[in-house]
Scaffold this active site. Structure first.
Site, PDB file in Angstrom:
ATOM      1  N   GLU A 131       0.806  -2.488  10.920  1.00 53.01           N
ATOM      2  CA  GLU A 131       1.035  -1.300  10.076  1.00 53.01           C
ATOM      3  C   GLU A 131       1.948  -1.609   8.883  1.00 53.01           C
ATOM      4  O   GLU A 131       1.718  -1.136   7.766  1.00 53.01           O
ATOM      5  CB  GLU A 131       1.673  -0.186  10.931  1.00 53.01           C
ATOM      6  CG  GLU A 131       1.986   1.086  10.188  1.00 53.01           C
ATOM      7  CD  GLU A 131       0.734   1.819   9.723  1.00 53.01           C
ATOM      8  OE1 GLU A 131       0.009   2.329  10.585  1.00 53.01           O
ATOM      9  OE2 GLU A 131       0.483   1.868   8.511  1.00 53.01           O
ATOM     10  N   LYS A 207      -3.297  -5.889   0.292  1.00 49.16           N
ATOM     11  CA  LYS A 207      -3.241  -4.609   1.019  1.00 49.16           C
ATOM     12  C   LYS A 207      -4.547  -3.839   0.869  1.00 49.16           C
ATOM     13  O   LYS A 207      -5.041  -3.240   1.825  1.00 49.16           O
ATOM     14  CB  LYS A 207      -2.068  -3.773   0.503  1.00 49.16           C
ATOM     15  CG  LYS A 207      -0.716  -4.439   0.743  1.00 49.16           C
ATOM     16  CD  LYS A 207       0.356  -3.782  -0.089  1.00 49.16           C
ATOM     17  CE  LYS A 207       1.703  -4.438   0.093  1.00 49.16           C
ATOM     18  NZ  LYS A 207       2.691  -3.982  -0.891  1.00 49.16           N
TER      19      LYS A 207
END
Ligand SMILES: NC(=O)c1ccc[n+]([C@@H]2O[C@H](COP(=O)([O-])OP(=O)(O)OC[C@H]3O[C@@H](n4cnc5c(N)ncnc54)[C@H](OP(=O)(O)O)[C@@H]3O)[C@@H](O)[C@H]2O)c1
Length: 436
Positions: A131, A207
């Site tokens: 995460e 990302k």
């Protein structure tokens, strides 16, 4: 209460020390929520003697962090070293290969080796969570993989790099140029000594490729991200954008369309002009924000701190809580063998408006040359502004900025090809698209 979840921590820098502080401060409430305590058993970093502001005496020390994989008293390895390959990857492979869980904040490693690591994790029945690798403290992976799990995600875009966003917001508020603001950002700790990955869009591309895989169920394809950064943006571009009602933000954007049985995946990181009233225009400083559009939930906006010890540690420990609770979610939300290979979408067919800035020699005929190239490429110009001093005898180059009407991207690309090699152009033109 069940047995403690026993962890080993590799990397005791900004994030690693943050994790130790967070666990020390919130250990009781975390244990209550997780149903068991999270216990640090062993730690590792390069320099054993370094003062990290946290007491390491309760933990075993390993000089070689891959030794964690062989320890019977460790359930989960937390990798907070960084780097796409090298020791971080060696540790990840060993930990998952020996059936231990792995939690990491390492976007570079996940973007490059995520599929291999997910296969290893699933093959060994070991959890893999990351995460903190995307947008630091913002639970965007959980948001997509759990909260929005019932939706077909149609588009995902956002501000994924705090350093670039800080620099752009500073340029906007102070009117200063890129180079000066970057130096300040380095002095303040917002930018690293080598800022290349942040300012050239690579970190955001890491990302974005991870989010795309989770959002669309496609195999990670970092190499296909069309990536550009912010280093060529000038104070004049920011002022020009502002005059048009826009701010400039480094945006990671992706969408996925199914055509002829194939998934066409578009992934781009680039500076965009964002209307001042758009939710992303108000995202200033080192903050991150991600917009995801689901076919039933509509538009979701995730916003918060994209970096820093506290926010990043918060995401790392949330992953540990998931594992402690026994979550069996697949690393990419669905089993890795069900992820589909995608075809990179042709950006030429995308329709949008564009801001194009030329740096030109200040002499007669230059504007005519630019407008002729645009006309010949079928690009219609909405407005054009010249910064400078035509006809005043000054030999300095001048900036000419134009905004096109909506059209396919291939039009602007063709116009710039027609202008290539023109002695009128002092440097490569800067193209930024407008986001709607
Ligand atoms: N910083 C953030 O805000 C942030 C946000 C999101 C994600 N991340 C990710 O989190 C990870 C860690 O970032 P960070 O900012 O905490 O980095 P950092 O402050 O540079 O810390 C890195 C740690 O790894 C250790 N290390 C480096 N190379 C090593 C090696 N070859 N062998 C053993 N240990 C080694 C260092 O040891 P020494 O201390 O002994 O030198 C240090 O403790 C990276 O993947 C980064 O991308 C960071």
């Amino acid at each position: 209460m069940a047995d403690n979840l026993r962890i080993a921590l590799a990397g005791l820098g900004t994030v690693g020390a943050g994790v130790l502080r967070l666990l020390a401060e919130n250990g009781d409430l975390i244990a209550a929520r997780a149903g068991r305590a999270i216990e640090v058993v062993a730690v590792s970093a390069r320099d054993r003697g370094k003062d990290r502001g946290v007491d390491l005496s309760p933990y075993a020390w390993e000089d070689d962090m891959t030794a964690f994989a062989a320890r019977d008293d460790v359930d989960v390895v937390v990798e907070l070293v960084g780097g796409s390959d090298g020791p971080a990857l060696a540790l990840a492979r060993k930990a998952l290969g020996s059936g231990k869980g792995l939690v990491t904040a390492n976007k570079a490693m996940v973007a490059h080796h995520g599929l291999e690591l997910a296969k290893l994790a699933e093959g060994n029945g070991a959890p893999l969570r990351y995460e903190a690798a995307v947008a630091g403290g913002i639970p965007v992976i959980k948001g997509l993989a759990e909260g929005a799990a019932a939706n077909r995600i149609e588009r995902i875009y956002g501000i994924l790099n705090g350093t670039s966003n800080y620099i752009l917001s500073e340029m906007e508020t102070t009117g200063r140029d890129f180079g000066e603001v970057l130096k300040d950002a380095q002095a303040l700790g917002y930018a690293e000594a080598d800022p290349t990955f942040d300012i050239e869009g690579v970190d955001a591309a890491h990302k974005l490729s991870i989010l795309a895989s989770i959002a669309y169920g496609t195999e990670l394809d970092f190499a296909a991200v069309d990536t550009s950064g912010i280093s060529k943006i000038r104070a004049a571009d920011i002022a020009q954008a502002r005059a048009l009602g826009y701010v400039i933000r480094l945006i990671g954007l992706s969408d996925c369309k199914e055509e002829g049985g194939e998934r066409h995946l578009f992934q781009r990181v680039a500076p965009y002009l964002v209307p001042v009233r758009h939710p992303l225009a108000g995202v200033d400083g080192p903050t991150n924000a991600v917009v995801a559009e689901g076919n039933h939930v509509g538009r979701l906006l995730f916003q918060g701190a994209g970096a820093g010890d506290g926010p990043t540690a918060s995401a790392v420990v949330a992953d540990l809580v998931d594992i402690a609770r026994g979550s069996r979610m697949a690393p990419f939300s669905q089993p890795v063998e069900t992820l589909v290979a995608s075809t990179p979408a042709d950006p030429g067919n995308r329709r949008n408006r564009a801001y194009v800035r030329f740096t030109v020699a200040d002499r007669p005929g230059v504007l005519a040359e630019i407008t002729a190239a645009m006309r010949d490429a079928g690009v219609s110009i909405e407005s054009m502004i010249q910064h400078g001093h035509p006809d005043d005898g000054n030999e300095e180059p001048v900036l000419v900025a134009l905004v096109t009407h909506e059209g396919p991207e291939s039009g602007v690309t063709r116009a710039l090809e027609l202008l290539e090699g023109s002695p009128a152009l002092v440097e490569e033109p800067l193209v930024m698209r407008l986001i709607g």
